[in-house]
Design a protein around this motif. Structure first.
Motif, short mmCIF file in Angstrom:
data_model
loop_
_atom_site.label_atom_id
_atom_site.label_comp_id
_atom_site.label_asym_id
_atom_site.label_seq_id
_atom_site.Cartn_x
_atom_site.Cartn_y
_atom_site.Cartn_z
N GLU A 425 0.83 -1.21 0.00
CA GLU A 425 0.00 0.00 0.00
C GLU A 425 0.87 1.26 0.00
O GLU A 425 0.54 2.26 -0.67
CB GLU A 425 -0.94 0.01 1.22
N ILE A 426 1.98 1.22 0.73
CA ILE A 426 2.89 2.39 0.76
C ILE A 426 3.46 2.64 -0.63
O ILE A 426 3.49 3.78 -1.11
CB ILE A 426 4.03 2.15 1.78
N GLU A 427 3.87 1.57 -1.31
CA GLU A 427 4.46 1.70 -2.64
C GLU A 427 3.45 2.27 -3.64
O GLU A 427 3.81 3.09 -4.50
CB GLU A 427 4.93 0.32 -3.13
N GLN A 428 2.19 1.87 -3.51
CA GLN A 428 1.19 2.27 -4.50
C GLN A 428 0.27 3.40 -4.02
O GLN A 428 -0.71 3.74 -4.69
CB GLN A 428 0.37 1.04 -4.91
N ASN A 429 0.58 3.97 -2.82
CA ASN A 429 -0.10 5.17 -2.31
C ASN A 429 -1.61 4.99 -2.10
O ASN A 429 -2.43 5.81 -2.49
CB ASN A 429 0.14 6.37 -3.25
N TYR A 430 -1.97 3.87 -1.52
CA TYR A 430 -3.37 3.67 -1.16
C TYR A 430 -3.44 2.91 0.16
O TYR A 430 -2.42 2.50 0.74
CB TYR A 430 -4.12 2.91 -2.27
N CYS A 431 -4.64 2.75 0.69
CA CYS A 431 -4.85 1.98 1.92
C CYS A 431 -6.12 1.16 1.79
O CYS A 431 -6.95 1.41 0.90
CB CYS A 431 -4.94 2.89 3.14
N GLN A 432 -6.26 0.18 2.64
CA GLN A 432 -7.50 -0.58 2.72
C GLN A 432 -8.28 -0.09 3.93
O GLN A 432 -7.74 0.00 5.04
CB GLN A 432 -7.20 -2.07 2.85
N VAL A 433 -9.55 0.22 3.72
CA VAL A 433 -10.40 0.73 4.80
C VAL A 433 -11.56 -0.23 4.98
O VAL A 433 -12.33 -0.49 4.04
CB VAL A 433 -10.93 2.15 4.50
N LYS A 434 -11.68 -0.75 6.21
CA LYS A 434 -12.76 -1.70 6.50
C LYS A 434 -13.74 -1.09 7.50
O LYS A 434 -13.34 -0.62 8.57
CB LYS A 434 -12.19 -2.99 7.08
N GLN A 435 -15.01 -1.07 7.12
CA GLN A 435 -16.06 -0.62 8.04
C GLN A 435 -16.40 -1.78 8.96
O GLN A 435 -16.90 -2.81 8.53
CB GLN A 435 -17.30 -0.16 7.27
N LEU A 436 -16.09 -1.62 10.25
CA LEU A 436 -16.13 -2.77 11.16
C LEU A 436 -17.55 -3.27 11.42
O LEU A 436 -17.75 -4.45 11.67
CB LEU A 436 -15.44 -2.39 12.48
#
Length: 456
Positions: A425-436
């Motif tokens: 994710e750091i390399e590709q400039n994104y994150c995963q966001v999970k709605q719990l």
């Protein structure tokens, strides 16, 4: 070693409870501020002579006295013994105690006004939100330490103040969702006239202390207490006739006029009640001639706010006019005052029982950044600080741990979103966001993360 405990009648408040309490404080404070009241705080303790003799015999018994410092000093042993003997006789003793925890916010406020009368602009309108202490028997809705929210005005005889205070009760309760409250109203002038009808003004305390208990013990036991306090059967019959007044507000006032006849004092009280009821049309006002509020300092209109009938909480607020209160502290000029109080602890219990708190009130942290390793955590920390600077509440799981443990932590804290940033994710400039709550997981570009979280 004994198990840790706290004094009976006191409580610890965790984060969930405090957020709910702060919700109540905020609603009431907003109404106070809207009506141009300004804040004040006074010390937790007062000099004992400031408090004693101001609340009536029942109230004086409930004042928490503070032992003087240095009583263990051999030089003070004899003085302490003398002081304790005086306390056993029901007397105050400077050798043993000179200070006490404040019983309410009104007397300390009157003391403050008396000390600062040359500096204040009158009419002076203040609100105060602080804990008070009473040596009462703990039970449901009754604590030894509890918080009061008071609003008081000193420096005016205008009945518009009582109208405003009735409206403040209404606005605050409606904002909190307590729509079926009942605001009872009476006048100490009417109670004074009743005492004179029963033989003299010296009967005032005996009558008010007794009838103030009518909701708890019923009219038959009130009559017994009146008899024990020295009233004759004829006088008790007069009080009973007074307490049996019923019907609509207009019908009650008409019956009271008939009972008191040409009593100038009673008629003044009835005129004031009529005036407030007619002008405070939004408030749920009920004329209740059994309302006494057994505190000696009230002189005119008195209020008591009652919880909705479906909860067995009782009073959630009260107050009234005290036109000569500051004279107790040597103020020679007339300093009329009126004040009301909200019982926050009981209001909390009412709202819990009726499920009136907003669903999201327990949620404070919007997102948690999972710890995927030292490098990833340091990167996530920088992103997290950017979000915090824009007002998004978030945190980082400090230790590198199993994902299951981090999920468990987030769920227990009722956090809405988990943000996962690994090396990829750091390399590709994104994150995963999970709605719990739902389990829905999305990919979000880091530059868009603030917009994503702030719109959810």
């Amino acid at each position: 070693m004994s198990k840790p405990s706290i004094p009976q009648g006191t409580r610890d408040f965790d984060a969930t409870v405090l957020r709910k309490r702060n919700y109540i404080f905020s609603a009431i404070k907003n109404v106070f501020e809207k009506y141009a009241f300004e804040p004040l705080e006074t010390p937790a303790m007062e000099n004992l002579d400031t408090l004693m003799g101001k609340y009536g015999e029942e109230g004086d018994r409930l004042i928490f006295k503070i032992l003087n410092n240095g009583l263990s000093d051999p030089k003070n042993i004899d003085k302490a013994k003398i002081g304790f003997e005086k306390l056993l006789e029901g007397k105050s003793s400077n050798e043993l105690t000179e200070r006490a925890l404040k019983y309410d916010l009104t007397i300390p406020f009157a003391r403050y006004v008396a000390m600062n009368i040359g500096k204040l602009t009158f009419p002076y309108k203040r609100y105060q939100i602080q804990p008070v202490w009473r040596a009462d028997r703990p039970q449901k809705g009754r604590y030894r330490e509890f918080t009061q929210c008071d609003a008081d005005i000193v420096g005016s005889h205008s009945l518009l103040i009582e109208v405003e205070l009735a409206n403040i009760y209404h606005e605050a309760f409606v904002q909190l969702g307590i729509k079926n409250y009942e605001l009872k109203i009476n006048s100490r002038k009417i109670l004074s006239a009743l005492a004179k009808l029963c033989g003299g003004a010296d009967k005032m305390t005996d009558i008010t202390v007794a009838i103030d208990k009518i909701d708890k013990i019923g009219i038959d036991k009130v009559k017994i207490e009146l008899s024990e306090r020295g009233l004759t059967q004829e006088q008790i019959d007069t009080v009973e006739k007074y307490l049996n007044i019923s019907g609509s507000n207009d019908e009650k006032i008409a019956q009271a006029i008939a009972l008191f006849g040409d009593s100038a004092e009673a008629n003044r009280g009835l005129e004031e009640i009529t005036n407030v009821v007619k002008k405070a049309t939004d408030a749920n006002i009920t004329v209740d001639f059994s309302l006494a509020r057994g505190l000696n300092y009230y002189t005119g209109i008195i209020f008591e706010a009652k919880a909705p009938a479906e909860v067995s909480i009782g009073s959630i607020g009260g107050g009234g006019r005290y036109d000569d209160l500051t004279s107790l502290f040597g103020v020679k000029e007339s300093m009329p005052g009126v004040g009301i109080s909200f019982g926050v602890d009981r209001i909390y219990d009412v709202m819990e029982e009726l499920n009136l708190f907003p669903e999201n009130i327990g949620k404070s942290v919007k997102a948690i950044f999972f710890n995927m390793g030292e490098q990833e955590a340091n990167f996530s920390f920088g992103i997290m600080q950017q979000l915090r600077s824009k007002g998004i509440a978030c945190e980082l799981f400090y230790e590198s741990a199993k994902i299951s443990k981090q999920f468990s932590y987030a769920e227990k804290k009722n956090i809405e979103y988990a943000v996962i940033i690994g090396s990829k994710e750091i390399e590709q400039n994104y994150c995963q966001v999970k709605q719990l709550a739902t389990g829905v997981q999305e990919l979000v570009i880091l530059d868009n993360l603030f917009d994503y979280l702030s719109t959810k």
